[in-house]
Design a protein around this motif. Sequence first.
Motif, PDB file in Angstrom:
ATOM      1  N   LYS A 123      17.484 109.081   0.450  1.00 52.68           N
ATOM      2  CA  LYS A 123      16.638 110.139   1.007  1.00 52.68           C
ATOM      3  C   LYS A 123      15.173 109.706   0.997  1.00 52.68           C
ATOM      4  O   LYS A 123      14.398 110.109   0.130  1.00 52.68           O
ATOM      5  CB  LYS A 123      16.803 111.434   0.216  1.00 52.68           C
ATOM      6  CG  LYS A 123      18.161 112.070   0.365  1.00 52.68           C
ATOM      7  CD  LYS A 123      18.213 113.413  -0.350  1.00 52.68           C
ATOM      8  CE  LYS A 123      19.552 114.085  -0.146  1.00 52.68           C
ATOM      9  NZ  LYS A 123      19.605 115.419  -0.748  1.00 52.68           N
ATOM     10  N   PRO A 124      14.777 108.879   1.962  1.00 50.54           N
ATOM     11  CA  PRO A 124      13.374 108.472   2.014  1.00 50.54           C
ATOM     12  C   PRO A 124      12.473 109.642   2.409  1.00 50.54           C
ATOM     13  O   PRO A 124      12.877 110.520   3.172  1.00 50.54           O
ATOM     14  CB  PRO A 124      13.353 107.382   3.086  1.00 50.54           C
ATOM     15  CG  PRO A 124      14.583 107.603   3.904  1.00 50.54           C
ATOM     16  CD  PRO A 124      15.583 108.269   3.017  1.00 50.54           C
TER      17      PRO A 124
ATOM     18  N   ALA B 129      10.716 105.701   7.642  1.00 52.87           N
ATOM     19  CA  ALA B 129      11.147 107.083   7.856  1.00 52.87           C
ATOM     20  C   ALA B 129       9.938 107.864   8.365  1.00 52.87           C
ATOM     21  O   ALA B 129       8.886 107.868   7.727  1.00 52.87           O
ATOM     22  CB  ALA B 129      11.658 107.687   6.555  1.00 52.87           C
ATOM     23  N   LEU B 130      10.077 108.506   9.511  1.00 56.76           N
ATOM     24  CA  LEU B 130       8.957 109.265  10.076  1.00 56.76           C
ATOM     25  C   LEU B 130       8.965 110.725   9.643  1.00 56.76           C
ATOM     26  O   LEU B 130       7.998 111.444   9.863  1.00 56.76           O
ATOM     27  CB  LEU B 130       8.965 109.193  11.607  1.00 56.76           C
ATOM     28  CG  LEU B 130       8.636 107.821  12.190  1.00 56.76           C
ATOM     29  CD1 LEU B 130       8.694 107.877  13.703  1.00 56.76           C
ATOM     30  CD2 LEU B 130       7.276 107.338  11.717  1.00 56.76           C
ATOM     31  N   GLU B 131      10.063 111.155   9.061  1.00 58.80           N
ATOM     32  CA  GLU B 131      10.219 112.510   8.551  1.00 58.80           C
ATOM     33  C   GLU B 131      10.925 112.392   7.202  1.00 58.80           C
ATOM     34  O   GLU B 131      11.394 111.308   6.851  1.00 58.80           O
ATOM     35  CB  GLU B 131      11.094 113.345   9.505  1.00 58.80           C
ATOM     36  CG  GLU B 131      10.583 113.420  10.929  1.00 58.80           C
ATOM     37  CD  GLU B 131      11.564 114.080  11.892  1.00 58.80           C
ATOM     38  OE1 GLU B 131      11.099 114.557  12.923  1.00 58.80           O
ATOM     39  OE2 GLU B 131      12.781 114.108  11.616  1.00 58.80           O
ATOM     40  N   HIS B 132      11.012 113.491   6.470  1.00 57.10           N
ATOM     41  CA  HIS B 132      11.901 113.488   5.307  1.00 57.10           C
ATOM     42  C   HIS B 132      13.294 113.277   5.882  1.00 57.10           C
ATOM     43  O   HIS B 132      13.748 114.046   6.728  1.00 57.10           O
ATOM     44  CB  HIS B 132      11.794 114.794   4.525  1.00 57.10           C
ATOM     45  CG  HIS B 132      10.484 114.935   3.815  1.00 57.10           C
ATOM     46  ND1 HIS B 132      10.155 114.174   2.715  1.00 57.10           N
ATOM     47  CD2 HIS B 132       9.415 115.708   4.069  1.00 57.10           C
ATOM     48  CE1 HIS B 132       8.947 114.489   2.309  1.00 57.10           C
ATOM     49  NE2 HIS B 132       8.469 115.425   3.114  1.00 57.10           N
TER      50      HIS B 132
ATOM     51  N   CYS C 205      14.405 110.881  11.048  1.00 59.50           N
ATOM     52  CA  CYS C 205      14.092 109.864  12.053  1.00 59.50           C
ATOM     53  C   CYS C 205      13.644 108.569  11.380  1.00 59.50           C
ATOM     54  O   CYS C 205      12.812 108.592  10.472  1.00 59.50           O
ATOM     55  CB  CYS C 205      12.983 110.372  12.971  1.00 59.50           C
ATOM     56  SG  CYS C 205      12.448 109.184  14.227  1.00 59.50           S
ATOM     57  N   LEU C 206      14.193 107.463  11.857  1.00 57.40           N
ATOM     58  CA  LEU C 206      13.733 106.142  11.449  1.00 57.40           C
ATOM     59  C   LEU C 206      13.071 105.458  12.638  1.00 57.40           C
ATOM     60  O   LEU C 206      13.509 105.614  13.776  1.00 57.40           O
ATOM     61  CB  LEU C 206      14.884 105.265  10.958  1.00 57.40           C
ATOM     62  CG  LEU C 206      15.597 105.672   9.678  1.00 57.40           C
ATOM     63  CD1 LEU C 206      16.649 104.625   9.313  1.00 57.40           C
ATOM     64  CD2 LEU C 206      14.625 105.871   8.525  1.00 57.40           C
ATOM     65  N   ARG C 207      12.035 104.703  12.317  1.00 56.96           N
ATOM     66  CA  ARG C 207      11.299 103.954  13.337  1.00 56.96           C
ATOM     67  C   ARG C 207      11.342 102.476  12.972  1.00 56.96           C
ATOM     68  O   ARG C 207      11.142 102.105  11.816  1.00 56.96           O
ATOM     69  CB  ARG C 207       9.853 104.432  13.370  1.00 56.96           C
ATOM     70  CG  ARG C 207       8.923 103.534  14.154  1.00 56.96           C
ATOM     71  CD  ARG C 207       7.548 104.155  14.296  1.00 56.96           C
ATOM     72  NE  ARG C 207       6.669 103.838  13.198  1.00 56.96           N
ATOM     73  CZ  ARG C 207       5.434 103.355  13.343  1.00 56.96           C
ATOM     74  NH1 ARG C 207       4.930 103.166  14.562  1.00 56.96           N
ATOM     75  NH2 ARG C 207       4.693 103.091  12.304  1.00 56.96           N
TER      76      ARG C 207
END
Length: 190
Positions: free
Chosen positions: A32-33, A98-101, A56-58
Amino acid sequence: MSKTQLAHYIRTIISVSEKELDYILAYFHPLKPVKNEILIPSGQVNQRMFFINKGCLRIFFIQPDGQEATRYLAFENKFATALSSFITEEPSLESIQALEHTEVLYISRTDFYHLLEHIPVWEKFYRSYLERAYVHNTQRLMSFVTMTAKERYKQLLEENPIIVQRLPNKVVASYLNLSQETLSRLKSKV
């Protein structure tokens, strides 16, 4: 963290028995990043493939002028990895953030290749993943060469509006290879 989404996703790609599916899922681990956390920094060998349950991952790299260039954005029910490094085991030129939790399930490279050896149908899953990655990257490259900024933005709104809806302008601009100012102008016109 539930593996139900991942199980469903796998079943949309390949036919697996319950036993095979359980075997595959046992190799995926929860993570959980937090927002903006770097999971794989550039320069590190990427040893993980991620499935996004939530968030979301970037995947991005730093250009010679110091600007970020976003190569790939993955939301719920997608896989993401710095594929070149994952395959070659050489240091990654890209970072994964990670752009969000975010809630992900990851599999190590060692375990992924173990599945290729022991679950024959997993090769079909991997081939499907590689084919989709190739098509996606080719289409993105062609869009940079053949389309105007306005056309790329309109295409993004049609094909993947979640990017514009959920992510900051800075990230959207870097994904479209535009300045934030150009993106703001396009948003006001389209």
